[in-house]
Design a protein around this motif. Structure first.
Motif, PDB file in Angstrom:
ATOM      1  N   GLN A 156       0.839  -1.202   0.000  1.00  0.00           N
ATOM      2  CA  GLN A 156       0.000   0.000   0.000  1.00  0.00           C
ATOM      3  C   GLN A 156       0.876   1.255   0.000  1.00  0.00           C
ATOM      4  OE1 GLN A 156      -2.682  -0.561   3.311  1.00  0.00           O
ATOM      5  NE2 GLN A 156      -3.572  -2.398   2.416  1.00  0.00           N
ATOM      6  N   PHE A 179      -7.286  -3.872  -4.735  1.00  0.00           N
ATOM      7  CA  PHE A 179      -8.174  -2.723  -4.547  1.00  0.00           C
ATOM      8  C   PHE A 179      -8.310  -1.985  -5.875  1.00  0.00           C
ATOM      9  CE2 PHE A 179      -6.371  -3.380  -0.258  1.00  0.00           C
ATOM     10  CZ  PHE A 179      -7.554  -3.674   0.396  1.00  0.00           C
ATOM     11  N   HIS A 198     -10.770  -8.358  -4.931  1.00  0.00           N
ATOM     12  CA  HIS A 198     -10.345  -8.683  -3.566  1.00  0.00           C
ATOM     13  C   HIS A 198     -10.753 -10.109  -3.222  1.00  0.00           C
ATOM     14  CE1 HIS A 198      -9.672  -8.525   0.724  1.00  0.00           C
ATOM     15  NE2 HIS A 198      -9.103  -7.337   0.574  1.00  0.00           N
ATOM     16  N   SER A 309      -7.362  -1.875  12.661  1.00  0.00           N
ATOM     17  CA  SER A 309      -7.128  -1.546  11.261  1.00  0.00           C
ATOM     18  C   SER A 309      -6.386  -2.674  10.563  1.00  0.00           C
ATOM     19  CB  SER A 309      -6.311  -0.248  11.168  1.00  0.00           C
ATOM     20  OG  SER A 309      -6.025   0.070   9.829  1.00  0.00           O
ATOM     21  N   THR A 311      -6.811  -6.075   7.390  1.00  0.00           N
ATOM     22  CA  THR A 311      -7.695  -6.918   6.594  1.00  0.00           C
ATOM     23  C   THR A 311      -8.975  -7.270   7.341  1.00  0.00           C
ATOM     24  OG1 THR A 311      -5.803  -7.849   5.416  1.00  0.00           O
ATOM     25  CG2 THR A 311      -7.834  -9.105   5.333  1.00  0.00           C
ATOM     26  N   MET A 348      -9.598   0.799   5.769  1.00  0.00           N
ATOM     27  CA  MET A 348      -9.627   0.471   4.348  1.00  0.00           C
ATOM     28  C   MET A 348     -11.018   0.642   3.758  1.00  0.00           C
ATOM     29  SD  MET A 348      -8.037  -0.293   1.683  1.00  0.00           S
ATOM     30  CE  MET A 348      -6.427  -0.664   2.375  1.00  0.00           C
TER      31      MET A 348
END
Length: 429
Positions: A156, A179, A198, A309, A311, A348
């Motif tokens: 990311q 994404f 995803h 925060s 997956t 996310m």
């Protein structure tokens, strides 16, 4: 043909197992079976070596059987899928600047061991999954050795340290991103990237009934349940879990709390940590924490979640579970990292939506009082809960891979990734 595959976290290890299975069944295009990042006992066939016909007519290859061998970095799921894990993902599961520095000697030894195995086994292709601090170095060394490299679940870098995109440009032959906005971001910067969807977007809702689940884990089906997910790494859990447990105590005995155990954590770690905090220190037991092996059923049957925060926030969205996102790092990590963040949201699901769908309680805002306050907004039926549910549904739709030009259903991301990877295998290897 021999493939090196390296995944260093719970979610990456789940994606790695899916991908190995997808490569193995690429000939008949059997849909991918999804497993949760909180599910250590994923039921996948155990094969030390798996036969895959990499020459189907659909791929335009000669129809001969080729033996695929997988080795590298992973955990229980990848071993179950047929990967010889010469490095265990648990040993790389660290977070934060201070913890990484303290573990550098051990990580370096494991890295050197992986390279020695690569030199011995001479892979025909390398696949690295997430975990950029470790995996870009693996990619660099494979590139030096003339081994094609695929990055599945690309880093990311759009969120922070965007200059590091050059690492992908220099050492990666193909980036497979999960994404939708990542494909354009990387292509604009010279990286050959393809959005495959995803892996959680098409996950099936758990089949187990709430009453059966309650009986299995000795839960009170008459109470609302809240799933708490403090992270998949030891340092994350140590930083996040105490405040989450404080919030649970504030909420009291009207709720039961489910804590899925990430496979990257030792099984005794969470019970020992909670024992030290003396969770049930009073005779009235104001709340109950139940450890469970899988995250998806826990989320599906929960009224809400408190989710670190990562997956797990996408998992909660896929299970249509309203939640509060929380996260805390060391003061030094936060001080050094905050100025580098280039995105407006931490969660996310909020980044994908382009707006705040779920509340974000980060660092100093992450207090038990704030968590309870935000939960009490979404626990009862009403406008706040409905808005969040609608937003989570929109996020799920955006994460699906696009349909083909012929309007055929999109393949599962692991199957689409497998097609691309198989086409990259050197002929005659």
């Amino acid at each position: 043909m021999r493939i090196l595959i390296s995944a260093g976290e719970a979610s990456g290890e789940m994606y790695g197992a899916q991908l190995i299975e997808a490569l193995r069944r690429a000939a008949d295009r059997t849909p991918a079976e999804l497993r949760s990042a909180g599910q250590p006992g994923a039921a996948v066939p155990t094969l030390a070596e798996v036969d895959v016909c990499v020459g189907t007519a659909a791929l335009g290859c000669p129809a001969d059987d080729s033996r695929l061998e997988f080795f590298g970095v992973g955990g229980e799921r990848m071993r179950g899928a047929g990967c010889d894990t010469v490095v265990d993902a648990k040993d790389l599961s660290v977070v934060g600047i201070t913890e990484i520095l303290s573990h550098l000697p051990k990580i370096y030894r494991l890295y050197q061991h992986l390279l020695r195995e690569a030199d011995k086994r001479k892979p025909d292709l390398a696949i690295v999954i997430d975990s950029p601090a470790f995996n870009w170095r693996v990619a660099r060394e494979m590139k030096k050795r003339g081994v094609p490299v695929v990055y599945y679940v690309a880093p990311q870098f759009w969120a922070w340290r965007q200059g590091r995109v050059r690492l992908l440009r220099d050492y990666i032959d193909k980036a497979l991103v999960i994404f939708p906005f990542e494909e354009e971001f990387y292509r604009e910067r010279g990286v050959d990237a393809t959005f495959v969807g995803h892996p959680l977007a098409d996950v099936h809702l758990p089949a187990i009934e709430r009453t059966d689940y309650a009986a299995q884990f000795h839960l009170d089906a008459g109470k609302p349940w809240i799933t708490i997910m403090p992270g998949s790494r030891v340092k994350e859990v140590r930083m996040n879990l105490p405040t989450i447990l404080d919030a649970a105590e504030h909420l009291g005995p009207d709720y039961e709390f489910l804590l899925p155990v990430a496979p990257t954590l030792d099984r005794a770690f969470l019970p020992n940590l909670m024992d030290r905090r003396a969770i049930n220190r009073t005779s009235t037991a104001p709340h109950k924490i139940t450890l469970v092996p899988e995250s998806l059923p826990a989320l599906w049957h929960s009224r809400a979640g408190i989710i670190a925060s990562g997956t797990a926030t996408v998992e909660a969205a896929m299970m249509r579970t309203p939640f509060v996102m929380v996260y805390c790092v060391s003061a030094l990590t936060y001080f050094l990292g905050k100025p580098r963040v280039k995105v407006p949201h931490f969660a996310m699901v909020n980044l994908i939506a382009g707006e705040q769908i779920v509340p974000e309680l980060v660092q100093h805002d992450f207090t038990a009082v704030n968590v309870v306050g935000r939960l009490q907004e979404i626990l009862p039926d009403g406008p706040a809960r409905n808005r969040m549910l609608q937003g989570l549904a929109q996020v799920k739709a955006k994460l699906r891979a696009p349909e083909s030009a012929l309007k055929l259903p999109a393949p599962h991301p692991a199957d689409r990734a497998a097609e691309i990877i198989l086409a990259m295998l050197p002929s005659g290897a």
